[in-house]
Design a protein around this motif. Structure first.
Motif, PDB file in Angstrom:
ATOM      1  N   ARG A 137     -22.549 -80.794  15.291  1.00 32.76           N
ATOM      2  CA  ARG A 137     -22.673 -79.193  15.572  1.00 32.76           C
ATOM      3  C   ARG A 137     -21.768 -78.712  16.465  1.00 32.76           C
ATOM      4  N   GLY A 138     -21.368 -77.209  16.508  1.00 32.11           N
ATOM      5  CA  GLY A 138     -20.557 -76.636  17.404  1.00 32.11           C
ATOM      6  C   GLY A 138     -19.157 -76.546  16.623  1.00 32.11           C
ATOM      7  N   SER A 139     -18.842 -77.105  15.716  1.00 32.80           N
ATOM      8  CA  SER A 139     -17.548 -77.187  15.098  1.00 32.80           C
ATOM      9  C   SER A 139     -17.737 -76.185  13.820  1.00 32.80           C
ATOM     10  N   GLU A 140     -16.385 -75.454  13.699  1.00 32.37           N
ATOM     11  CA  GLU A 140     -16.372 -74.491  12.510  1.00 32.37           C
ATOM     12  C   GLU A 140     -16.183 -75.253  11.093  1.00 32.37           C
ATOM     13  N   SER A 141     -15.760 -76.498  11.339  1.00 33.64           N
ATOM     14  CA  SER A 141     -15.379 -77.312  10.040  1.00 33.64           C
ATOM     15  C   SER A 141     -15.178 -78.670  10.635  1.00 33.64           C
ATOM     16  N   ALA A 142     -15.223 -79.628   9.607  1.00 35.05           N
ATOM     17  CA  ALA A 142     -14.767 -80.888   9.719  1.00 35.05           C
ATOM     18  C   ALA A 142     -13.208 -81.012   9.814  1.00 35.05           C
ATOM     19  N   LEU A 143     -12.593 -80.875   8.766  1.00 36.87           N
ATOM     20  CA  LEU A 143     -11.084 -80.567   8.266  1.00 36.87           C
ATOM     21  C   LEU A 143     -10.797 -79.127   8.101  1.00 36.87           C
ATOM     22  N   GLU A 144      -9.542 -78.620   8.637  1.00 40.08           N
ATOM     23  CA  GLU A 144      -9.227 -77.200   8.095  1.00 40.08           C
ATOM     24  C   GLU A 144      -7.611 -77.381   7.556  1.00 40.08           C
ATOM     25  N   PHE A 145      -7.613 -77.001   6.550  1.00 44.10           N
ATOM     26  CA  PHE A 145      -6.305 -77.295   5.672  1.00 44.10           C
ATOM     27  C   PHE A 145      -5.553 -75.965   5.628  1.00 44.10           C
ATOM     28  N   LEU A 146      -4.373 -76.085   6.293  1.00 43.97           N
ATOM     29  CA  LEU A 146      -3.460 -75.137   6.244  1.00 43.97           C
ATOM     30  C   LEU A 146      -2.204 -75.564   5.437  1.00 43.97           C
ATOM     31  N   CYS A 147      -2.159 -76.509   4.722  1.00 48.01           N
ATOM     32  CA  CYS A 147      -1.066 -77.061   3.892  1.00 48.01           C
ATOM     33  C   CYS A 147      -1.412 -77.683   2.527  1.00 48.01           C
ATOM     34  N   THR A 148      -0.653 -77.746   1.650  1.00 50.13           N
ATOM     35  CA  THR A 148      -0.992 -78.717   0.505  1.00 50.13           C
ATOM     36  C   THR A 148      -1.397 -80.142   0.960  1.00 50.13           C
ATOM     37  N   SER A 149      -2.772 -80.390   0.527  1.00 49.19           N
ATOM     38  CA  SER A 149      -3.085 -81.746   0.897  1.00 49.19           C
ATOM     39  C   SER A 149      -4.043 -82.329   0.114  1.00 49.19           C
ATOM     40  N   LYS A 150      -4.332 -83.510   0.023  1.00 50.93           N
ATOM     41  CA  LYS A 150      -5.306 -84.385  -0.906  1.00 50.93           C
ATOM     42  C   LYS A 150      -6.257 -85.161   0.000  1.00 50.93           C
ATOM     43  N   LEU A 151      -7.605 -85.279  -0.498  1.00 49.92           N
ATOM     44  CA  LEU A 151      -8.658 -85.885   0.120  1.00 49.92           C
ATOM     45  C   LEU A 151      -9.431 -86.585  -0.924  1.00 49.92           C
ATOM     46  N   SER A 152      -9.324 -88.050  -0.821  1.00 50.13           N
ATOM     47  CA  SER A 152      -9.885 -88.918  -1.833  1.00 50.13           C
ATOM     48  C   SER A 152     -10.882 -90.030  -1.316  1.00 50.13           C
ATOM     49  N   ASN A 153     -11.882 -90.514  -2.082  1.00 47.04           N
ATOM     50  CA  ASN A 153     -12.561 -91.471  -1.828  1.00 47.04           C
ATOM     51  C   ASN A 153     -13.271 -91.410  -0.430  1.00 47.04           C
ATOM     52  N   LEU A 154     -13.774 -90.341   0.009  1.00 44.54           N
ATOM     53  CA  LEU A 154     -14.316 -90.265   1.514  1.00 44.54           C
ATOM     54  C   LEU A 154     -15.649 -89.514   1.204  1.00 44.54           C
ATOM     55  N   THR A 155     -16.434 -89.688   2.311  1.00 43.61           N
ATOM     56  CA  THR A 155     -17.606 -88.886   2.347  1.00 43.61           C
ATOM     57  C   THR A 155     -17.482 -88.107   3.669  1.00 43.61           C
ATOM     58  N   VAL A 156     -17.559 -86.781   3.460  1.00 44.01           N
ATOM     59  CA  VAL A 156     -17.500 -85.834   4.771  1.00 44.01           C
ATOM     60  C   VAL A 156     -18.830 -85.262   4.934  1.00 44.01           C
ATOM     61  N   LYS A 157     -19.222 -85.501   6.072  1.00 39.66           N
ATOM     62  CA  LYS A 157     -20.775 -84.779   6.451  1.00 39.66           C
ATOM     63  C   LYS A 157     -20.682 -83.892   7.874  1.00 39.66           C
ATOM     64  N   ALA A 158     -21.167 -82.774   7.588  1.00 39.68           N
ATOM     65  CA  ALA A 158     -21.177 -81.695   8.529  1.00 39.68           C
ATOM     66  C   ALA A 158     -22.537 -81.450   8.969  1.00 39.68           C
ATOM     67  N   GLU A 159     -22.980 -81.323  10.171  1.00 35.71           N
ATOM     68  CA  GLU A 159     -24.360 -80.911  10.602  1.00 35.71           C
ATOM     69  C   GLU A 159     -24.551 -79.546  10.427  1.00 35.71           C
ATOM     70  N   LEU A 160     -23.555 -78.746  10.981  1.00 35.53           N
ATOM     71  CA  LEU A 160     -23.723 -77.339  10.573  1.00 35.53           C
ATOM     72  C   LEU A 160     -22.243 -76.628  10.786  1.00 35.53           C
ATOM     73  N   GLY A 161     -22.127 -76.371   9.436  1.00 40.88           N
ATOM     74  CA  GLY A 161     -20.503 -75.974   9.517  1.00 40.88           C
ATOM     75  C   GLY A 161     -19.952 -76.379   8.257  1.00 40.88           C
ATOM     76  N   CYS A 162     -18.946 -76.006   7.820  1.00 40.28           N
ATOM     77  CA  CYS A 162     -18.040 -76.572   6.628  1.00 40.28           C
ATOM     78  C   CYS A 162     -17.602 -77.730   6.736  1.00 40.28           C
ATOM     79  N   CYS A 163     -17.921 -78.497   5.688  1.00 36.97           N
ATOM     80  CA  CYS A 163     -17.153 -79.975   5.622  1.00 36.97           C
ATOM     81  C   CYS A 163     -15.622 -79.724   5.524  1.00 36.97           C
TER      82      CYS A 163
END
Length: 259
Positions: A137-163
């Motif tokens: 908690r306390g974060s806007e997101s886990a990962l913030e993307f400002l460029c072309t990227s790829k995310l694969s084979n991962l679990t992303v969990k956020a308590e309160l905010g965007c994954c």
């Protein structure tokens, strides 16, 4: 009457007895630079990973930081090239186009990590549940993307905010699990995948063959009142969304071509 073997016949028999060198022997005659160049064309998981199991030399070349970086929470020798204790450190050290392999075991803490260069983040396990990125908690997101990227084979969990918060470039999410707090307060609930509002994002345009937008495939999205909030192009393919509060299951098989 039997014919007398000629000198040419004897040479052919001798060559057959010796046999031809195996393909592995021929490829091992290449220098390290050539082999590494060949490995660079392999997909990181599972092909490049499997090449590291062949022998000590192939392991060294297949795991070389020129091909990918590694994140291992339990690393003790911080001087080892290409290996980092946190995702944030690996992202900071990565060059555009690098692949970051995140090791299984334990939970990797992530919070408002900005991806400002083209990167590929991949979980090192057989299943996405084996590699977890956790945003407290306390974060806007886990990962913030400002460029072309790829995310694969991962679990992303956020308590309160965007994954995942997408602002610019093309984001590809493939074979992941995205989770947020299962029962947040309605007025605090956040979408799990979010694209920035139009006033924060330049208009979509094709640059270098890529279009701004989000593509999600073979991914499970769990929890929260809102799964995805987008003001940009979105492609969903075989995506399973679970709204935990009502225990309803929503299945998506939608394909919207990115402009």
């Amino acid at each position: 009457m039997a014919e007398t073997p000629t000198m040419e016949d004897n040479k052919q028999r001798k060559w057959k007895r010796k046999g031809t060198p195996s393909s592995s022997a021929r490829i091992n005659n290449l220098d390290d630079g050539c082999l590494m160049h060949i490995f660079s064309f392999l997909s990181p998981i599972p092909d490049r990973y499997n090449t590291a199991l062949v022998c000590h030399r192939w392991r060294y070349l297949a795991c070389h930081p020129r091909l990918w970086l590694r994140v291992e929470r339990s690393i003790k020798d911080l001087s080892e090239s290409g290996v980092f204790p946190t995702v944030e450190a690996a992202v900071a050290a990565a060059r555009p186009g690098d692949t970051i392999l995140i090791a299984t075991g334990g939970v990797h803490s992530v919070s408002n990590i900005q991806i400002t260069k083209p990167l590929c983040l991949i979980g090192g396990g057989e299943l996405p549940e084996e590699t977890t990125l956790f945003c407290s908690r306390g974060s806007e997101s886990a990962l913030e993307f400002l460029c072309t990227s790829k995310l694969s084979n991962l679990t992303v969990k956020a308590e309160l905010g965007c994954c995942l918060l997408h602002r610019k470039g093309r984001l590809i999410i493939d074979g992941c699990v995205l989770q947020c707090e299962s029962n947040p307060l309605d007025y605090l609930s956040c979408p799990i995948v979010c694209t920035a509002s139009p006033d924060k994002l330049s208009s979509s345009s094709v640059k270098g063959g890529y279009a701004d937008g989000v593509s999600v495939s073979q991914t499970r999205i769990e929890g929260g009142a809102k799964a995805i909030l987008t003001s940009e192009d979105l492609a969903l393919r075989h995506v399973r969304v679970i709204y935990a509060r009502t225990a309803l299951f929503f299945w998506f098989d939608v394909e919207h071509k990115l402009q």
